[in-house]
Design an enzyme around this catalytic site. Structure first.
Site, PDB file in Angstrom:
ATOM      1  N   LEU A  16      -9.428 -14.638  64.301  1.00 37.56           N
ATOM      2  CA  LEU A  16      -8.414 -13.590  64.340  1.00 37.56           C
ATOM      3  C   LEU A  16      -7.408 -13.806  65.460  1.00 37.56           C
ATOM      4  CD1 LEU A  16     -10.608 -10.412  63.709  1.00 37.56           C
ATOM      5  CD2 LEU A  16      -9.023 -11.476  62.102  1.00 37.56           C
ATOM      6  N   GLY A  17      -7.859 -14.362  66.578  1.00 38.90           N
ATOM      7  CA  GLY A  17      -6.943 -14.549  67.691  1.00 38.90           C
ATOM      8  C   GLY A  17      -7.625 -15.221  68.860  1.00 38.90           C
ATOM      9  N   GLY A  19      -7.359 -15.485  73.236  1.00 37.78           N
ATOM     10  CA  GLY A  19      -6.802 -14.976  74.473  1.00 37.78           C
ATOM     11  C   GLY A  19      -7.115 -15.898  75.632  1.00 37.78           C
ATOM     12  N   GLY A  22     -11.207 -15.644  75.847  1.00 37.47           N
ATOM     13  CA  GLY A  22     -12.092 -15.598  74.702  1.00 37.47           C
ATOM     14  C   GLY A  22     -11.394 -15.799  73.376  1.00 37.47           C
ATOM     15  N   VAL A  24     -11.546 -14.388  69.278  1.00 42.24           N
ATOM     16  CA  VAL A  24     -12.023 -13.297  68.422  1.00 42.24           C
ATOM     17  C   VAL A  24     -12.121 -13.804  66.987  1.00 42.24           C
ATOM     18  CG1 VAL A  24     -11.629 -10.944  67.623  1.00 42.24           C
ATOM     19  CG2 VAL A  24     -10.940 -11.598  69.941  1.00 42.24           C
ATOM     20  N   LYS A  39     -15.973 -11.111  69.651  1.00 43.03           N
ATOM     21  CA  LYS A  39     -15.241 -11.749  70.733  1.00 43.03           C
ATOM     22  C   LYS A  39     -16.210 -12.606  71.545  1.00 43.03           C
ATOM     23  CE  LYS A  39     -11.843 -10.833  74.363  1.00 43.03           C
ATOM     24  NZ  LYS A  39     -10.976  -9.804  74.974  1.00 43.03           N
ATOM     25  N   ASP A 133      -2.879  -2.428  80.569  1.00 44.75           N
ATOM     26  CA  ASP A 133      -2.173  -3.436  79.761  1.00 44.75           C
ATOM     27  C   ASP A 133      -1.916  -2.932  78.347  1.00 44.75           C
ATOM     28  OD1 ASP A 133      -0.894  -5.879  79.453  1.00 44.75           O
ATOM     29  OD2 ASP A 133      -2.694  -6.915  78.770  1.00 44.75           O
TER      30      ASP A 133
END
Length: 473
Positions: A16-17, A19, A22, A24, A39, A133
């Site tokens: 999914l993504g 960062g 980490g 996900v 995650k 954030d």
């Protein structure tokens, strides 16, 4: 990175993504027959105990701040290589950033989304947590469940508490953390301490983005929304600017108070009592600069549909932005629509805030798609260093086009290098783009795109357009 087959008992489907700390993954819990997000701490941080603790602290804070407006954590675990992971609910409708990339929502929807995010922030604050954030990519959207009013409902969830702090620990010395455009000014001053009102500023910045289509400028230099997008009601502008006060004592006192005002304004907007522009939908980004400029411009501009005069008119049409600082003469057939609210050089990787600019095209709604077959011109003024603009223009790449070389351009007013791209997308569009420096050496500079609706762009036409360009400070 190829996906693992299993993380714990969770069967991995796709990423999914990614960062800073980490990755996900979308996974399936076969026991409960449910989709979840997992995650996992990135392997390059596997032996950093401080990063490991920060990673796990996010899961603990999410669990502590559990509410209908915060993403839920279901489980934690550890991989065979000792990297930790935690399992969260899956937001199947993406993020607020995804929603914005599809176009500026309508006023009532924007207010409702921001109000829901503010409610989630209020729940975190009640649990003693400041997020630090809040931004569109950290606001998730999920289908409504049984407790949310049915399948047609949508839930707004705050996520990514990687920068969050306990409020009890946030009042003293703290490290600088946050995201440009959404970060409260006190977050850049480590000796000032922060409290829940830092999140109120960020929520105001998110709403600013929703109603204008652009990321706000730095604290204290934020343009009023109505100057970026025509039709922003005064009551909405007041709510946004109060949330984004540089002096936190003048902001909304709590996220809940801000949410209450946004709920009230959303109800009025839905009932037609707060006038606002309808939603403007554009395609997803395909060209970094022209689309960013269009998102700004479609949000407003007094010449959102500049109709041509009828009969006996010349073969060209001069158009100008609403400041009168940028004007250009284009083929009359291209001048069906003008959007004139400017652009943000930051979207090209340059320093600076909002600048004058315009897009004029046969159909501005199709302008973001290089392969749409639309002819037109984009012009953006730039007050920074000409060498910086030229470097960014030279580095621009258009994956759907074929680079066809460059040539020098100069006249009494401007000089620069025109870079040409051919066969853009299925329509075979052509694109000429150039960073222009003024012949007298005095700013502002200009970034120009000339786009042809077929693979027959002409040097003579581009040069006529460039020679007609006027940009003033």
């Amino acid at each position: 990175m190829s996906p693992p087959e299993l993380i714990g008992r969770y069967r991995i489907e796709r990423r999914l993504g990614t960062g800073a700390f980490g990755v996900v993954w979308l996974a399936h819990d076969d026991r409960l027959d449910a989709s979840v997000a997992v995650k996992v701490m990135a392997d390059n941080w596997a032996y950093r105990m401080d990063v490991r603790e920060r990673f796990l602290a996010e899961a603990r804070l999410l669990r502590k701040g559990m509410s209908s407006g915060v993403v839920k954590v279901f489980d934690v675990g550890e991989l065979p290589d000792e990297r930790p992971y935690f399992v969260m609910e899956y937001a199947d409708r993406g993020t607020l950033e995804d929603r914005l990339s599809a176009g500026v929502p309508g006023l009532a929807e924007s207010l409702s989304l921001a109000a829901s995010a503010a409610r989630g922030a209020g729940d975190l604050h009640e649990a003693g947590i400041v997020h630090r954030d809040i931004k569109p990519s950290n606001v998730l959207l999920a289908s409504g469940g049984e407790g949310a009013g049915g399948e047609g409902q949508e839930r707004v969830l705050l996520a990514d508490l990687g920068l969050a702090k306990n409020l009890a620990q946030a009042s003293g010395l703290t490290v600088v953390a946050g995201s440009a455009g959404y970060m409260a000014p006190e977050q850049a001053e480590p000796f000032d301490g922060i409290d829940a009102r830092a999140d109120v500023y960020s929520l105001g910045a998110v709403l600013y983005h929703l109603v204008t289509g652009i990321v706000p400028g730095p604290p204290g230099k934020v343009l009023p929304p109505a100057k970026v997008r025509d039709g922003v009601p005064k009551a909405v502008q007041r709510a946004v600017l109060r949330a984004m006060e540089t002096d936190r004592e003048r902001r909304w006192p709590t996220a809940g108070a801000f949410a209450d005002e946004l709920d009230r304004l959303a109800a009025q907007a839905a009932g037609g009592r707060v006038r606002g522009r309808p939603a403007v939908r554009v395609r997803r980004r395909t060209v970094i600069l022209s689309v960013a400029a269009l998102v700004v411009a479609l949000g407003g501009g007094s010449a959102a549909a500049a109709l041509l005069r009828q009969g006996g008119e010349p073969r060209t049409e001069r158009v100008a932005d609403k400041t009168g600082q940028v004007s250009v003469e284009v083929p009359r057939a291209w001048a069906s629509q003008v959007v004139d609210s400017g652009w943000s050089p930051a979207d090209l990787g340059l320093k600076g805030g909002h600048e004058p600019g315009l897009t004029v095209a046969e159909d501005v709604h199709d302008w973001p798609d290089l392969g749409s077959g639309v002819s037109g011109v984009f012009v953006g003024a730039y007050a920074g260093a000409a060498k910086d603009l030229a470097a960014k223009a030279a580095a621009a790449h258009h994956a759907t086009c074929t680079y066809a070389g460059s040539r020098a351009f100069s006249d009494a007013s401007w000089h620069g290098t025109v870079r040409t791209w051919r066969s853009c997308g299925a329509s075979g569009n052509s694109l000429d783009e150039v960073a222009l420096a003024p012949a007298n050496g005095q700013p502002p500079e200009a970034y120009v795109q000339v786009r042809y609706g077929s693979d027959t762009g002409g040097t003579a036409t581009t040069d006529r357009i460039l020679r007609s360009l006027h940009v003033t400070a």
